[in-house]
Design a protein around this motif. Structure first.
Motif, mmCIF file in Angstrom:
data_model
loop_
_atom_site.group_PDB
_atom_site.id
_atom_site.type_symbol
_atom_site.label_atom_id
_atom_site.label_comp_id
_atom_site.label_asym_id
_atom_site.label_seq_id
_atom_site.Cartn_x
_atom_site.Cartn_y
_atom_site.Cartn_z
ATOM 1 N N ARG A 424 0.840 -1.240 -0.104
ATOM 2 C CA ARG A 424 0.034 0.029 -0.120
ATOM 3 C C ARG A 424 0.924 1.188 0.161
ATOM 4 N N THR A 425 1.934 1.321 0.054
ATOM 5 C CA THR A 425 2.921 2.073 0.042
ATOM 6 C C THR A 425 2.979 3.045 -1.191
ATOM 7 N N THR A 426 2.663 4.323 -1.023
ATOM 8 C CA THR A 426 2.527 5.243 -2.097
ATOM 9 C C THR A 426 3.700 6.158 -2.439
ATOM 10 N N ARG A 427 3.493 6.775 -3.887
ATOM 11 C CA ARG A 427 4.947 7.177 -4.400
ATOM 12 C C ARG A 427 5.052 8.716 -3.474
ATOM 13 N N LYS A 428 3.869 9.312 -3.013
ATOM 14 C CA LYS A 428 3.964 10.563 -2.280
ATOM 15 C C LYS A 428 4.889 10.127 -0.913
ATOM 16 N N ALA A 429 4.479 9.264 -0.263
ATOM 17 C CA ALA A 429 5.112 8.652 1.084
ATOM 18 C C ALA A 429 6.644 8.505 0.678
ATOM 19 N N SER A 487 -5.576 10.049 -3.881
ATOM 20 C CA SER A 487 -5.471 9.427 -5.611
ATOM 21 C C SER A 487 -3.955 8.830 -5.356
ATOM 22 N N PRO A 488 -4.058 7.467 -4.679
ATOM 23 C CA PRO A 488 -2.569 6.858 -4.186
ATOM 24 C C PRO A 488 -1.890 6.139 -5.787
ATOM 25 N N SER A 489 -0.593 6.486 -5.818
ATOM 26 C CA SER A 489 0.154 5.895 -6.933
ATOM 27 C C SER A 489 1.038 4.940 -6.216
ATOM 28 N N ILE A 490 0.621 3.642 -6.142
ATOM 29 C CA ILE A 490 1.369 2.410 -5.651
ATOM 30 C C ILE A 490 1.919 1.446 -6.688
ATOM 31 N N TYR A 491 2.839 0.738 -6.153
ATOM 32 C CA TYR A 491 3.592 -0.103 -7.175
ATOM 33 C C TYR A 491 2.557 -1.271 -7.746
ATOM 34 N N THR A 492 2.736 -1.425 -9.163
ATOM 35 C CA THR A 492 1.938 -2.449 -9.679
ATOM 36 C C THR A 492 2.943 -3.386 -10.114
ATOM 37 N N ILE A 493 2.697 -4.944 -9.816
ATOM 38 C CA ILE A 493 3.724 -5.805 -9.935
ATOM 39 C C ILE A 493 3.860 -6.095 -11.458
ATOM 40 N N ASN A 494 5.373 -5.933 -11.655
ATOM 41 C CA ASN A 494 5.739 -6.233 -12.919
ATOM 42 C C ASN A 494 5.945 -7.797 -13.308
ATOM 43 N N GLN A 495 4.979 -8.267 -14.039
ATOM 44 C CA GLN A 495 4.901 -9.797 -14.431
ATOM 45 C C GLN A 495 6.302 -10.293 -14.846
#
Length: 529
Positions: A424-429, A487-495
């Motif tokens: 859940r860690t976001t880019r802003k954080a 408007s969270p920007s979180i890491y989406t898994i790179n397959q």
């Protein structure tokens, strides 16, 4: 303390000259052969490192002149408690090998900023790149150079600025023409030499004291406890338990200078075994470095400055003909640390800033050129920072290293732990922690060391606890920012990256399980005295 220069013989000078010639030959061969892959040769050794090269190179990067000086100094003053800073590390080395390394190698990155950039975008990569440059310059390059300059000042009696200029010029020249492969190759030879010379010094000292039993009888028994009571003013147990992990995660799991050897591994198994190997090598810190300081306490109990313990042992115990080997070892550990840090500095600047932001179409020749000019710039800046560190009063050498690292580490530890363990860690954080959080952490550090120094103002907690408090505060802030982000920007898994991640081999688990058993046994053995 005797003057080592006055005791040098023709054999000593011959040993030093031969060693320098070998270094120059290695640097020349590494620089002027295999031109086809110059960019990889300079930075990641063509992904050719095996477990022994990785372990020795990481240890060589970690040891530095600072360990010879600082560990002997603190052994002289307080006994074996400083071994915690090497033995406790096995937990965080395990974290690197089993948790972080598979992700780094799976993503096929060259730098730590690139890894974070893959997860959170260019802004994160850019912030972390500049932060990494500052961290390498201060915690690796400048502190390692400071310890080397301190030793040269002891040996030759010349001013600090002259000492560090000569040292960084030599190490910088070697790095300028070589790369990670050359540094890794020479570090295997250098670390074996370090073990041999340090072991000789310890055995000579033990013989003069009268053996291990006599050493134990002639020292305060609390010298032999790894865990000190909460009332201990220097290293209370809770400060090491809570404060050390903050620096250790940043140091072993996220630091470019340490991780770069793993990134250059042939494969994940070799990388994981290499990290395990440095865990085994770290056991040697007690007999090779800290034990020397304890022996010095028995033989020379009235030293004015504990930082002189190592050189006092050398000048007093080594016979003529062996002093050249000591100078060689000092050069070896300096080249190992400074060479690795300069290589990491040039890697981060070249790949994350020059190639990413300035010249994306750069040729291999241009990349090599920029990397080498970055080495030159790093050398100049390091000398300036060293002179500033030399002005710090009231801390012993070991505390200078650990406290400076303690203020640089919290933002990195927070960011990397959250991004790996909390989806859940976001880019802003992440960006807040790396930018504003870093300013806050470094601001506290500057205040602690220079503006309101702890030697004069007693309201400060132990520097390790101060690091823990900063880490805890930044961790809470990062979690809150992530949770409150609308408007969270979180890491989406790179397959693709995920599919590249391998499971540890059986040999890796056996190595780590055996090391854990040995470390637990050592902690039981060295307590209750």
């Amino acid at each position: 303390m005797g003057n080592i220069v006055e005791r040098l013989t023709s054999l000593d000078y011959l040993i030093v000259v031969l060693y320098l010639v070998i270094l120059i030959i290695i640097g020349y061969r590494a620089s002027f052969s295999k031109k086809k892959s110059e960019d990889e040769t300079l930075f990641l050794a063509n992904k050719s490192l095996n477990w022994s090269s990785i372990g020795f190179n990481m240890w060589g990067t970690n040891v530095g002149p600072s360990m010879l000086l600082a560990f002997a100094s603190i052994g002289y003053s307080t006994g074996i408690v400083a071994v915690n800073f090497d033995w406790y590390a096995f937990i965080f080395l395990f974290l690197l090998a089993i948790v972080f390394a598979p992700k780094y190698l799976g993503a096929k990155v060259s730098t730590m900023p690139e890894f974070m950039g893959n997860r959170y975008g260019d802004s994160t990569q850019n912030i972390l790149a500049w932060y990494a440059l500052v961290k390498i310059l201060i915690s690796w390059l400048s502190l390692g150079l400071f310890a080397g300059g301190f030793l040269v000042r002891q040996i030759l009696g010349i001013p600090m600025w002259q000492s560090v200029t000569v040292l960084v010029a030599f190490a910088g020249l070697f790095t300028f023409f070589g790369g990670l492969k050359a540094i890794a190759k020479v570090n295997v030879f250098q670390m074996i030499l370090l073990i041999a010379v340090s072991l000789s010094l310890m055995l000579l000292g033990l013989n003069k004291v009268g053996g291990i039993s006599a050493l134990y009888a002639k020292t305060p028994h609390h010298f032999w406890n790894l865990i000190q009571p909460a009332s201990d003013p220097k290293y209370p147990w809770y400060a090491i338990l809570l404060g050390y992990p903050v620096a250790a995660v940043a140091f072993f799991c996220t630091d470019q200078s340490m991780v770069q050897s793993v990134l250059g591994a042939k494969n994940l198994k070799q990388g994981q075994l290499g990290v395990s190997f440095i865990g085994w090598l770290k056991i040697l810190s007690l007999p090779l470095f800290i034990g020397t300081g304890i022996i010095c306490y028995v033989l020379f109990p009235n030293l004015k400055d504990p930082n002189e313990a190592y050189m006092t042992m050398v000048t007093s115990l080594f016979p003529p003909g062996m002093n050249g080997l000591v100078i060689v070892v000092l050069i070896a550990v300096l080249v190992g640390t400074i060479g690795s840090s300069l290589n990491s500095l040039s890697t981060v600047f070249t790949m994350d800033i020059y190639v990413k932001k300035i010249n994306p179409e750069a040729s291999n020749k241009q990349i090599i050129s920029i990397g080498r000019w970055t080495v030159v710039a790093g050398c100049i800046i390091a000398v300036i920072v060293v002179l500033a560190i030399d002005s710090i009063k009231g801390l012993n050498l070991f505390d200078v290293f650990q406290s400076v690292l303690g203020f640089i580490a919290p933002p990195l530890s927070v960011v990397f732990l959250l991004t790996v363990f909390w989806k859940r860690t976001t880019r802003k954080a992440v960006n807040f922690t790396l930018s504003i959080g870093s300013i806050m952490s470094l601001g506290v550090g500057v205040t602690y060391l220079w503006i309101l120094p702890s030697s004069k103002y007693t309201f400060w907690p132990h520097y390790l606890m101060l690091s823990f408090f900063i880490f805890s505060g930044l961790l809470i802030l990062a979690v809150l920012i992530s949770l409150l982000d609308r408007s969270p920007s979180i890491y989406t898994i790179n397959q693709e990256h995920q599919s590249n991640i391998e499971k540890p081999a059986k040999a890796v688990w056996i190595s780590w399980a055996t090391l854990a058993i040995v470390m637990i046994t050592l902690y039981i053995l060295f307590n209750g005295h």
